[in-house]
Design a protein around this motif. Sequence first.
Motif, mmCIF file in Angstrom:
data_model
loop_
_atom_site.group_PDB
_atom_site.id
_atom_site.type_symbol
_atom_site.label_atom_id
_atom_site.label_comp_id
_atom_site.label_asym_id
_atom_site.label_seq_id
_atom_site.Cartn_x
_atom_site.Cartn_y
_atom_site.Cartn_z
ATOM 1 N N ARG A 284 -8.496 -5.231 0.407
ATOM 2 C CA ARG A 284 -7.030 -5.139 0.366
ATOM 3 C C ARG A 284 -6.381 -5.961 1.472
ATOM 4 N NH1 ARG A 284 -7.224 1.331 -0.870
ATOM 5 N NH2 ARG A 284 -7.785 1.090 -3.068
ATOM 6 N N GLN B 273 -8.051 4.597 -7.662
ATOM 7 C CA GLN B 273 -7.726 4.318 -6.251
ATOM 8 C C GLN B 273 -6.957 3.014 -6.088
ATOM 9 O OE1 GLN B 273 -10.760 4.667 -3.162
ATOM 10 N NE2 GLN B 273 -12.066 5.696 -4.653
ATOM 11 N N GLN C 43 -3.376 3.326 -7.242
ATOM 12 C CA GLN C 43 -2.541 4.017 -6.245
ATOM 13 C C GLN C 43 -2.131 3.033 -5.141
ATOM 14 O OE1 GLN C 43 -1.537 7.339 -6.511
ATOM 15 N NE2 GLN C 43 -0.134 6.620 -4.912
ATOM 16 N N TRP C 44 -3.096 2.260 -4.690
ATOM 17 C CA TRP C 44 -2.804 1.278 -3.634
ATOM 18 C C TRP C 44 -1.797 0.239 -4.122
ATOM 19 C CZ3 TRP C 44 -3.910 -4.058 -3.804
ATOM 20 C CH2 TRP C 44 -3.642 -4.745 -2.613
ATOM 21 N N ARG D 18 0.493 0.591 -6.380
ATOM 22 C CA ARG D 18 1.843 1.163 -6.450
ATOM 23 C C ARG D 18 2.438 1.329 -5.050
ATOM 24 N NH1 ARG D 18 1.130 6.406 -9.693
ATOM 25 N NH2 ARG D 18 -1.038 6.121 -9.059
ATOM 26 N N ASP D 19 1.594 1.743 -4.101
ATOM 27 C CA ASP D 19 2.099 1.954 -2.741
ATOM 28 C C ASP D 19 2.504 0.644 -2.061
ATOM 29 O OD1 ASP D 19 1.617 4.597 -3.105
ATOM 30 O OD2 ASP D 19 -0.250 4.654 -1.957
ATOM 31 N N ASN D 20 1.887 -0.451 -2.495
ATOM 32 C CA ASN D 20 2.107 -1.728 -1.807
ATOM 33 C C ASN D 20 2.754 -2.780 -2.708
ATOM 34 O OD1 ASN D 20 0.560 -1.475 0.948
ATOM 35 N ND2 ASN D 20 -0.656 -0.442 -0.630
ATOM 36 N N GLU E 261 3.258 6.109 -15.574
ATOM 37 C CA GLU E 261 3.235 5.585 -14.193
ATOM 38 C C GLU E 261 3.642 4.109 -14.136
ATOM 39 O OE1 GLU E 261 -0.297 8.651 -12.740
ATOM 40 O OE2 GLU E 261 -0.730 6.502 -12.858
ATOM 41 N N LEU F 144 6.856 2.669 -12.143
ATOM 42 C CA LEU F 144 6.724 1.596 -11.144
ATOM 43 C C LEU F 144 7.805 0.532 -11.345
ATOM 44 C CD1 LEU F 144 4.995 0.379 -8.819
ATOM 45 C CD2 LEU F 144 3.683 -0.824 -10.569
ATOM 46 N N ARG G 257 11.340 1.517 -10.562
ATOM 47 C CA ARG G 257 11.607 1.467 -9.129
ATOM 48 C C ARG G 257 11.684 0.042 -8.589
ATOM 49 N NH1 ARG G 257 7.939 4.221 -4.405
ATOM 50 N NH2 ARG G 257 9.321 3.660 -2.681
ATOM 51 N N TYR G 258 10.732 -0.809 -9.025
ATOM 52 C CA TYR G 258 10.593 -2.127 -8.393
ATOM 53 C C TYR G 258 10.875 -3.298 -9.329
ATOM 54 C CZ TYR G 258 8.274 0.090 -4.393
ATOM 55 O OH TYR G 258 7.970 0.837 -3.287
#
Length: 910
Positions: free
Chosen positions: A796, A825, A828-829, A831-833, A864, A868, A871-872
């Motif tokens: 990452r 995993q 999730q990363w 979406r968080d970034n 999901e 996403l 939001r973005y």
Amino acid sequence: MHSFIRPRAVMNSTRTHYLLALSLWALAACGPAEAPTEMPASDAVMSATADTPPRGRLPDGVRPQAYRLDLELDPRRDDFSGNVEIDIELDNPSTRIWMHGEGLDVTAATAVLADGTEGAASYEESPVTGVSKVTFVDQLPAGTFTLRLQYRASFNRKLAGLFKVVEQGESYALAKSESIQARKFLPGFDEPGLKATYDITLTIPAGYTAIGNSPEMDREHAVEGMETVTFATTRPMPTYLLSLAVGPFDTVERAEIPPNEYRDRPIPLRGFARKGRGGDMNYILDITPRLVEKFERELQRPYPFEKLDIVAAPQWPSGATELSAAITYREQSILVGDYPAPGARLALLGLHSHELSHMWFGNLVTPPWWDDLWLKEGFATWSEPVVLTLFEPEGGHELDAAATSINAMQLDSLASTRAIREPIADNDEIRNAYDAITYSKSLGVIHMVDQYFGADQFRPALGRYIESFADGVADSPDFYRVIGEETGTPALTETFRSFVEQKGVPQLDVTLQCGNGAQPTLTIQQSRYKPLGSPIVDDEQRWNIPVCVLSDTGAEQCLMLTDAEQTVALEGTQCPQWVMPNAGGSGYYRWNLADAQWQSLARNFSVFTPVEALSIIDSAFAAFEAGTLSASNLMQVVQQSAQASQRQVIVAPLSYLRKYRWNYLTAADEPAFLQFAQTLYGPVLERTANSGNSDEQLLHSDLLSFMALTAKNPSSRQQLRDNAYAFTGFGDDRDADALDSDQYTAALIVAVQDGGAEFLEHLLAVRTEFDDPRFESSSASAIGRTNDAGQLSKVRELALSEQLGPREAFSLVSNSMIEPGLREQNWQWLRDNFPAIVARVPEQWRRSTPRFGDVFCNADQLAEVQRLFERYGNLAPGHQRSLAQTEEQIQLCIALRERGRTLATELSGG
Ligand SMILES: [Zn+2]
């Protein structure tokens, strides 16, 4: 251009296969889900009233005629500056005009009238990105005036507009303008239909190369280690084809392409590559003269420009772009050395003939607006196999083309697909048009017309169409009219119109009737194909479809299907054993038969031509996904395809098998799948293992990759892993011959997955050492495929670092979604970034980021993905089309689950 970008040009081959399988990688995508098709394109023009900046086409009545551009352009710096004079024709008196410009610092603006009077003007960027307004203190009269602008701007660092890259310590500046990025470095009229001539002068570091669209006429000393280069006046051209490449390039001079019966002057031919790499351009330069001559012969028209430069550009964001007389390629596509690997060679041939074709289709005759993109991209894609087949008749190029057009049917089966020609009212929608529909469906439709009505009728008409609109613009109605007049065949025009203006794949349901010595008949019904779970509504859509059928009892029979249902009497009185509803395989449609007929086709599979075999395989999978063909009948077809001798037929089912394997089979099914794959493809792998034939070598690479990555065959994995270790010098001295470039991605994926932390560390250390862009790109994809949670933090960190180019960052992230083990995993990363990830990828690819989610096959993850982008979404302008297609893809995947499970039963022999 090749922003697509056919799939293979966007990404490495493994990822491409996977995306084709799982998600119909639309070459680029976005926009509102469904633009209303009845809205005329000119609405965009009408809506641009006095003080509203236009969101799409500029208002009529303002036309550039000539540009004089004078720039100081030093790639070692961060910005550039200069001035431009534009001769403009005004239809009406005006105090302001709309034009284009984005992020430009305009320091002076003046209007000069025909009589030499100068008037003050002001330039400002509007709230609509890329659109600017020029206001004049005194009203300008109708007629011609000159707009003079002085400006400066920064080099773009995300491969858009006039961008700068640093490679091996050297700086290069390159202009990548298609579709609407010329406005980032040139205030002007950045629309394909607004063609003008250009006189360009560049002041550059002394000794640097400058590559323009016309020959360099003069070079003189300027100040402080700089030189001023003057280029000849160009032919009329649109902004998107401008070349402004400056840097310490290697120049490879070649013999001129001699005159011939179509051209009375020679064409100077040169190659350019970044410093030190000119020697790797021999292959493409060697074949160029012959390809140019093939095009001239086929079109009976001369190559239209004064010179031909082939440019290998570092970091080029698309596979290639057809800059007039300065065709520019992503360097790894053409820096292949003297002996390219088979897949790399085929890709180069396809790409190069595509770009050469654009010199006529697009550059000489230009679509006025992006809704007619197919008139350049469809024809360039179609001419690839036509010219390559003349170039090497045994090369299998027509079979590759048939597979390409069949691939488009996957995307075209969605409700959210586009028509080849659809209105584009907003600049954010332009890139939607660069998809498999414009490129590959157009190829299929043009090929169908060419075959049905006859090349001897169609191709000369095409040459006269080019002649009629040379140096100008032509839209689809212009094309239909000229082709209709030249061929005198209204049915040909109607066939084009019905396929170009309507979306979707025609489905032909074919019923055979025989009885008591009576003449057998075929009843053919047309409708729009839709898979299980499809939201497509049956609205009695009709096409004009040239249909040819073949049976074992008679000769090929053809008809023009225009009604919902038509009946054909077959020759003879005997009831045929089999009927093939797409004889010759050139129909752009899918078809279905009764079960017994399918079984009979499978039994007789070997009598069909390879192109017909591809149609059978496609229609079998389509019928399975529509819920009408059983898993066992489908598997009979798949088994037959593995017995064929042509690569394209053998590999045709692989993308579907990958999709089913990943989505519907569980860990418990793995042994049965491996056994099945081994039975089918083991013998082919063995037969092609040490073949000297390049097509068999490519087949071997494709199957090896499938066996290693999808079937997880231990011996295939070991072979690839050992080769990757040897090639990269892991644990021993490096053997640079251990791996050919066709196998980079698959081998590196296996090595990353099996080699643990040590190999990853090693790969990170060596990936840039070899100065092999293809290897670097494959390694980025492979690193994304790690299945070791312990490595994720390192991976990452790399994804978000400047160590990767923008394209590589995109590949790494999309690949990280593939392996089911770490998918949750990684998701999730992601979406968080997301904002940081979007900032890392090429600007033109941001709209495609919804496709990171196209690996999903359940409703929670669909939700999901939707959240996403709620939001973005604003970070990815124009993402709507890609999101709609991804959503639909996931829904279809869910709807097919139950059927998909019947395959597991079939595989385990149940
Ligand atoms: Zn193209």
